[in-house]
Scaffold this motif. Structure first.
Motif, PDB file in Angstrom:
ATOM      1  N   GLY A  88       0.819  -1.210   0.000  1.00  0.00           N
ATOM      2  CA  GLY A  88       0.000   0.000   0.000  1.00  0.00           C
ATOM      3  C   GLY A  88       0.850   1.256   0.000  1.00  0.00           C
ATOM      4  O   GLY A  88       0.558   2.227  -0.700  1.00  0.00           O
ATOM      5  N   VAL A  89       1.921   1.238   0.781  1.00  0.00           N
ATOM      6  CA  VAL A  89       2.841   2.382   0.825  1.00  0.00           C
ATOM      7  C   VAL A  89       3.450   2.607  -0.557  1.00  0.00           C
ATOM      8  O   VAL A  89       3.510   3.741  -1.054  1.00  0.00           O
ATOM      9  N   SER A  90       3.895   1.520  -1.203  1.00  0.00           N
ATOM     10  CA  SER A  90       4.548   1.659  -2.507  1.00  0.00           C
ATOM     11  C   SER A  90       3.574   2.184  -3.564  1.00  0.00           C
ATOM     12  O   SER A  90       3.961   2.962  -4.442  1.00  0.00           O
ATOM     13  N   LYS A  91       2.313   1.792  -3.491  1.00  0.00           N
ATOM     14  CA  LYS A  91       1.316   2.301  -4.435  1.00  0.00           C
ATOM     15  C   LYS A  91       1.002   3.775  -4.154  1.00  0.00           C
ATOM     16  O   LYS A  91       0.796   4.567  -5.077  1.00  0.00           O
ATOM     17  N   LEU A  92       0.969   4.152  -2.872  1.00  0.00           N
ATOM     18  CA  LEU A  92       0.734   5.553  -2.517  1.00  0.00           C
ATOM     19  C   LEU A  92       1.892   6.436  -3.004  1.00  0.00           C
ATOM     20  O   LEU A  92       1.667   7.512  -3.575  1.00  0.00           O
ATOM     21  N   ILE A  93       3.121   5.977  -2.806  1.00  0.00           N
ATOM     22  CA  ILE A  93       4.276   6.729  -3.305  1.00  0.00           C
ATOM     23  C   ILE A  93       4.200   6.840  -4.828  1.00  0.00           C
ATOM     24  O   ILE A  93       4.480   7.912  -5.394  1.00  0.00           O
ATOM     25  N   SER A  94       3.782   5.774  -5.480  1.00  0.00           N
ATOM     26  CA  SER A  94       3.629   5.814  -6.937  1.00  0.00           C
ATOM     27  C   SER A  94       2.579   6.840  -7.350  1.00  0.00           C
ATOM     28  O   SER A  94       2.769   7.565  -8.334  1.00  0.00           O
ATOM     29  N   GLU A  95       1.480   6.921  -6.609  1.00  0.00           N
ATOM     30  CA  GLU A  95       0.460   7.943  -6.894  1.00  0.00           C
ATOM     31  C   GLU A  95       1.036   9.346  -6.737  1.00  0.00           C
ATOM     32  O   GLU A  95       0.716  10.249  -7.510  1.00  0.00           O
ATOM     33  N   ILE A  96       1.874   9.531  -5.734  1.00  0.00           N
ATOM     34  CA  ILE A  96       2.511  10.843  -5.530  1.00  0.00           C
ATOM     35  C   ILE A  96       3.392  11.183  -6.731  1.00  0.00           C
ATOM     36  O   ILE A  96       3.377  12.319  -7.217  1.00  0.00           O
ATOM     37  N   TYR A  97       4.135  10.200  -7.233  1.00  0.00           N
ATOM     38  CA  TYR A  97       4.929  10.429  -8.448  1.00  0.00           C
ATOM     39  C   TYR A  97       4.033  10.825  -9.619  1.00  0.00           C
ATOM     40  O   TYR A  97       4.339  11.764 -10.354  1.00  0.00           O
ATOM     41  N   VAL A  98       2.947  10.096  -9.802  1.00  0.00           N
ATOM     42  CA  VAL A  98       2.022  10.386 -10.908  1.00  0.00           C
ATOM     43  C   VAL A  98       1.507  11.828 -10.796  1.00  0.00           C
ATOM     44  O   VAL A  98       1.528  12.589 -11.776  1.00  0.00           O
ATOM     45  N   ASN A  99       1.061  12.212  -9.612  1.00  0.00           N
ATOM     46  CA  ASN A  99       0.549  13.573  -9.400  1.00  0.00           C
ATOM     47  C   ASN A  99       1.638  14.613  -9.609  1.00  0.00           C
ATOM     48  O   ASN A  99       1.381  15.682 -10.174  1.00  0.00           O
ATOM     49  N   SER A 100       2.849  14.326  -9.161  1.00  0.00           N
ATOM     50  CA  SER A 100       3.967  15.270  -9.314  1.00  0.00           C
ATOM     51  C   SER A 100       4.310  15.490 -10.781  1.00  0.00           C
ATOM     52  O   SER A 100       4.556  16.620 -11.204  1.00  0.00           O
TER      53      SER A 100
END
Length: 163
Positions: A139-151
């Motif tokens: 879940g953490v890794s997917k959340l970090i990935s979402e942050i990358y996508v948004n960035s």
């Protein structure tokens, strides 16, 4: 239109590929397995999203109009060695997909996230307004990935969508 699908041999990737092919679109399926296609609009390319150079070369060679990013490592494990696999595939892999898309002027990236980013939320309908509190490294890794996508969307203007 032509699309690159990462993780195209998984359930979500396979469904996306079938839909795109039914519309007459061309599909490049990035997979770690060496596969052959007997369909005229489907090309399998062997590679790994954790290898930025390889991914950039694929994007440059095939010039996809869009990328459906469904590749990654899933599951709930507590071993540090598996945690490193999540980091490499999910976080670094997503960053590499976004970097390659930006570098190759891909028009849109669609990212497949997970409800695991919400943890034990009691909300039955998950929305962007729910506080994320993942309970697993997946879940953490997917959340970090979402942050990358948004960035990448906010900083570079890359058109993105998160599922």
């Amino acid at each position: 239109m032509q699309y690159l699908v990462t993780g195209g041999t998984g359930y979500i990737g396979t469904e996306i590929i079938h839909h795109l092919l039914s519309k007459g679109d061309g599909v490049i399926c990035l997979t770690r397995k060496e596969l052959k296609s007997d369909m005229p609009n489907l090309t399998y390319v062997t590679g790994d999203i954790s290898n930025l150079d390889s991914l950039s070369k694929i994007c440059s060679e095939y010039s996809p109009d869009g990328i459906f990013h469904t590749a990654g490592v899933a599951g709930i494990f507590k071993s540090p060695s598996v945690t490193n696999q999540f980091h490499k595939a999910n976080e670094c892999g997503t960053f590499n997909v976004l970097s390659s898309a930006l570098e190759s002027s891909v028009k849109k990236v669609v990212f497949s996230s997970s409800s695991a980013i919400y943890g034990d939320s009691s909300e039955s309908l998950k929305t962007e307004n729910i506080v994320c509190h993942p309970k697993s490294y997946y879940g953490v890794s997917k959340l970090i990935s979402e942050i990358y996508v948004n960035s990448f969307r906010e900083l570079y203007g890359l058109s993105t969508l998160t599922l």
